[in-house]
Design an enzyme around this catalytic site. Structure first.
Site, PDB file in Angstrom:
ATOM      1  N   HIS A   1       0.869  -1.181   0.000  1.00 44.29           N
ATOM      2  CA  HIS A   1       0.000   0.000   0.000  1.00 44.29           C
ATOM      3  C   HIS A   1       0.908   1.234   0.000  1.00 44.29           C
ATOM      4  O   HIS A   1       2.092   1.125  -0.319  1.00 44.29           O
ATOM      5  CB  HIS A   1      -0.958  -0.032   1.202  1.00 44.29           C
ATOM      6  CG  HIS A   1      -0.242  -0.095   2.514  1.00 44.29           C
ATOM      7  ND1 HIS A   1       0.100   1.025   3.221  1.00 44.29           N
ATOM      8  CD2 HIS A   1       0.225  -1.147   3.231  1.00 44.29           C
ATOM      9  CE1 HIS A   1       0.736   0.675   4.336  1.00 44.29           C
ATOM     10  NE2 HIS A   1       0.833  -0.641   4.361  1.00 44.29           N
ATOM     11  N   ALA A   2       0.402   2.380   0.336  1.00 43.47           N
ATOM     12  CA  ALA A   2       1.134   3.644   0.188  1.00 43.47           C
ATOM     13  C   ALA A   2       2.496   3.667   0.890  1.00 43.47           C
ATOM     14  O   ALA A   2       3.503   4.015   0.269  1.00 43.47           O
ATOM     15  CB  ALA A   2       0.271   4.804   0.683  1.00 43.47           C
TER      16      ALA A   2
END
Length: 86
Positions: free
Chosen positions: A15-16
């Protein structure tokens, strides 16, 4: 070209935060092209949004390919990064 397979162990996948860390790590190896492949989709590992859009989750296996003048040592360094962070 050198490559390795890695099964993601991070509970939330790429994810980020981990994608950002990966891009930052890849930038250290200027002159090399690093590609992340999941199933039939490949992206340049420097493209943060493209990495996140792949939807890589825990348990997914990805192939990481490195092309460049010192691909053996760069591939080993990136594999160590994956093992330590993803």
């Amino acid at each position: 070209m050198k490559s390795f397979n890695y099964t993601i162990t991070d509970p939330v996948g790429i994810h980020a935060r981990p994608a950002g860390l990966l891009v930052k790590e890849i930038k250290k190896f200027a002159g090399h092209t690093v590609t992340v492949t999941k199933a039939d989709k490949s992206v340049n590992a420097l493209k943060l949004m493209a990495l996140m859009q792949m939807g890589i989750k825990k348990g997914d296996t990805v192939t990481v390919s490195v092309e460049g003048p010192e691909e053996e040592s760069v591939c080993a360094a990136i594999e160590a990064f994956f093992k330590g962070n993803l």
